[in-house]
Design a protein around this motif. Structure first.
Motif, PDB file in Angstrom:
ATOM      1  N   GLY A  98      -2.481 -73.150 -38.234  1.00 14.34           N
ATOM      2  CA  GLY A  98      -3.237 -73.475 -39.448  1.00 14.34           C
ATOM      3  C   GLY A  98      -4.692 -73.082 -39.335  1.00 14.34           C
ATOM      4  N   ASN A  99      -4.941 -71.879 -38.764  1.00 16.22           N
ATOM      5  CA  ASN A  99      -6.307 -71.373 -38.599  1.00 16.22           C
ATOM      6  C   ASN A  99      -7.185 -72.334 -37.793  1.00 16.22           C
ATOM      7  N   TYR A 141      -8.308 -73.424 -28.788  1.00 16.06           N
ATOM      8  CA  TYR A 141      -7.198 -73.377 -29.740  1.00 16.06           C
ATOM      9  C   TYR A 141      -5.821 -73.451 -29.086  1.00 16.06           C
ATOM     10  N   ASN A 195      -9.402 -80.237 -32.502  1.00 14.79           N
ATOM     11  CA  ASN A 195      -8.337 -79.809 -33.406  1.00 14.79           C
ATOM     12  C   ASN A 195      -6.958 -80.238 -32.915  1.00 14.79           C
ATOM     13  N   ALA A 209      -6.663 -75.521 -37.178  1.00 20.02           N
ATOM     14  CA  ALA A 209      -6.571 -76.944 -37.514  1.00 20.02           C
ATOM     15  C   ALA A 209      -5.810 -77.704 -36.441  1.00 20.02           C
ATOM     16  N   GLU A 210      -4.866 -77.020 -35.804  1.00 21.29           N
ATOM     17  CA  GLU A 210      -4.096 -77.613 -34.719  1.00 21.29           C
ATOM     18  C   GLU A 210      -4.010 -76.618 -33.567  1.00 21.29           C
TER      19      GLU A 210
END
Length: 553
Positions: free
Chosen positions: A445-446, A309, A367, A448-449
């Motif tokens: 974004g949890n 992440y 992601n 997403a990115e």
């Protein structure tokens, strides 16, 4: 006093500093890559997130449980230098054996590290205290321990850069071998400086009121082993599945029951003068468990955050050159059936949760923000995941002088908080560090990115302040409040609390994949620490009263 200030530190400090630095170099290098190696589908053991976190939690729990026994054995039988050498050699062999890709060998090497650390960790610190026991150096003991503590963090800081270069360029096995070589270097330096501290290796033997080693084995260890075996076997046989998480977790919980009962019996049997100090210590032990449960996720959940992440792309040409030897060159390719990599399912699993196959490994591109997606065939440089493990020791090196200066300033103004108060604030500050990670989840974004590494750096920075408020203070409190006849047993209680917290960190990390919204995972950690902090503050008046009765702050 002025004359004492001109006195240099004993020569043995240099050798003990370097020995401990290289020992921590090996340990933290191994810990930094441990879960990454377990989860590696191609060259590791293809474990799931939960399996790797469970094994990691059990491992570090046992690593912090054995120093109690190693200290007792050194005190009464082996002496400190012999114990340090034995422990160091066992750990060095254990790290090197991890280079052999075999699950049974991995378990054997972990066992060597667990036992070896028990002999090494408590006794090198004790020996350091002994060389400062003469009137000539007594006034410099605190300063000596500060220097020694810096050695721990220097080793922990630099090791991950070596580990990254080796596992990327040569493979996991070479990184583990480097950890072993670091440990052997530490032992070699220790042997070379032996003449400076051989005279301080004095066995204490049995003291009045001490429990015999046989009694400790029969009353504490043997029942714990039996309970652990029951916890491993019975729930699975009766229920068809583990009671909590996994058989190893059940075994650890069951094994702790007789040990906790023993410490409870110390309180029940204590005389009036000892009852309140023992009660205070047991309370502190219980409160700090949740700190270690969150703090020790640095090698599991936070390592996963850094891996999947965090934006590790090195875009600056100059920086890319610096990282070229440490980075992983990843090529964007097309997935099976010409499905673009960004849209492909990255991990395909069997029904039982075991990894069947993984395409396009590693998962770094999963992601990436749409505007940052690269063309097929593009190669990029990313810094290695395990380098994030150097953030915490880096903060310790930077912040320790500031924290020491802060408390010195308060002491001169007669406003320094009590040891128990520092621990309570340490828990509260640590809770705030988790809020930083919640912000990171929302920023990305949890998942997403990817998000900036500065989120991770900020979180580590805050929890490091909490660590410096809590960890050294806990050891200090044990030495201040413990009845003399059971000081070693109460120090063992501190390590037991650390061990339980370490295991709980693994249990919490196994839940990572069960939370679709990763913020909820961190919210759980936040509320656990906040609860622990609130309990500590509620008990402060009582704890400070006990300390005043003992004439200490």
């Amino acid at each position: 006093m002025n004359q004492n200030n001109k006195v240099k530190h004993p020569k043995g400090l240099t050798f003990l500093f370097l020995s401990e630095m290289w020992e921590r170099f090996g340990y933290y290098l191994m810990i930094g890559i441990f879960t990454l190696y377990l989860k590696d589908v191609k060259a590791g053991f293809a474990m799931t997130e939960a399996e790797a976190a469970d094994l990691y939690g059990t491992f570090i729990a046992l690593v912090f449980l054995t120093p109690f026994l190693g200290g007792l054995i050194a005190d009464r039988y082996f002496g400190y230098t012999k114990s340090i050498i034995i422990g160091g050699l066992m750990m060095g062999v254990g790290y090197c054996m991890m280079a052999i890709h075999s699950l049974p060998i991995l378990y054997l090497s972990m066992t060597l590290v667990i036992i070896g650390n028990g002999f090494f960790k408590p006794n090198i610190s004790t020996l350091l205290g002994n060389i400062y026991s003469t009137p000539e150096y007594e006034d410099k003991k605190d300063e000596g321990y500060n220097i020694f503590y810096m050695g721990i963090n220097v080793g922990a800081f630099i090791c991950n850069f070596f580990g990254a270069a080796l596992y990327i360029l040569l493979g996991w096995g070479y990184a583990f071998l480097a950890a072993g070589i670091g440990m052997f270097l530490g032992v070699g330096i220790f042997l070379y400086g032996m003449k400076h501290y051989r005279a301080f290796d004095v066995k204490k033997g049995m003291q009045q009121g001490d429990m015999s080693f046989l009694k400790i084995v029969m009353v504490i260890l043997f029942p714990a082993v039996i309970a652990g075996v029951i916890g491993w076997v019975v729930p699975t046989q009766v229920l068809g599945h583990a009671l909590i998480g996994s058989p190893s977790t059940d075994a650890f919980i069951f094994a702790c029951i007789p040990v906790i009962y023993f410490y409870g019996s110390l309180l029940a049997k204590a005389d009036k003068s000892e009852k309140r100090p023992i009660a205070a210590l047991l309370t502190i032990f219980a409160v700090v468990i949740l700190f270690w449960a969150v703090f020790k996720q640095n090698g599991s959940a936070l390592n996963t955050w850094a891996d999947r992440y965090t934006d590790r792309h090195v875009e600056n040409p100059m920086a890319a050159k610096i990282f070229s030897g440490l980075s992983l060159s990843q090529q964007l390719t097309m997935a099976k059936d010409s499905v673009p990599l960004y849209d492909e399912a990255f991990r395909l699993q069997k029904a039982d949760g075991k990894v069947l196959q993984e395409y396009n490994y590693p998962t770094y591109f999963k992601n990436v923000a749409p505007e940052k997606r690269l063309a097929e065939g593009t190669q990029i440089e990313v810094w290695a995941t395990n380098i994030s493990q150097s953030i915490n020791p880096g903060w310790v090196i930077l912040l320790t002088p500031l924290i020491v200066a802060f408390f010195t300033w308060l002491r001169k103004r007669n406003q320094e908080p009590t040891t128990a108060t520092k621990i309570a604030f340490g828990l509260l500050i640590s809770a705030l560090s988790v809020l930083v990670m919640i912000g990171a989840v929302y920023s990305g974004g949890n998942g997403a990115e990817k998000v900036s590494v500065f989120w991770l750096m900020a979180s580590y920075g805050v929890i490091t302040i909490g660590e410096l408020f809590l960890s050294p203070m806990g050891l200090s409190l044990v030495s201040k409040l413990s009845p003399v006849r059971i000081t070693s047993l109460m120090m063992g209680g501190w390590f037991l609390a650390t061990s339980i917290g370490n295991k709980l960190s693994g249990v919490l990390a196994t839940l990572w994949d069960t939370y679709e919204n990763k913020a909820n995972f961190f919210w759980i950690n936040f509320f656990l620490l906040l609860f622990s902090a609130l309990v500590a503050f509620m008990l402060l008046k009582w704890l400070n009263g006990i300390m005043r009765e003992k004439g200490i702050k």
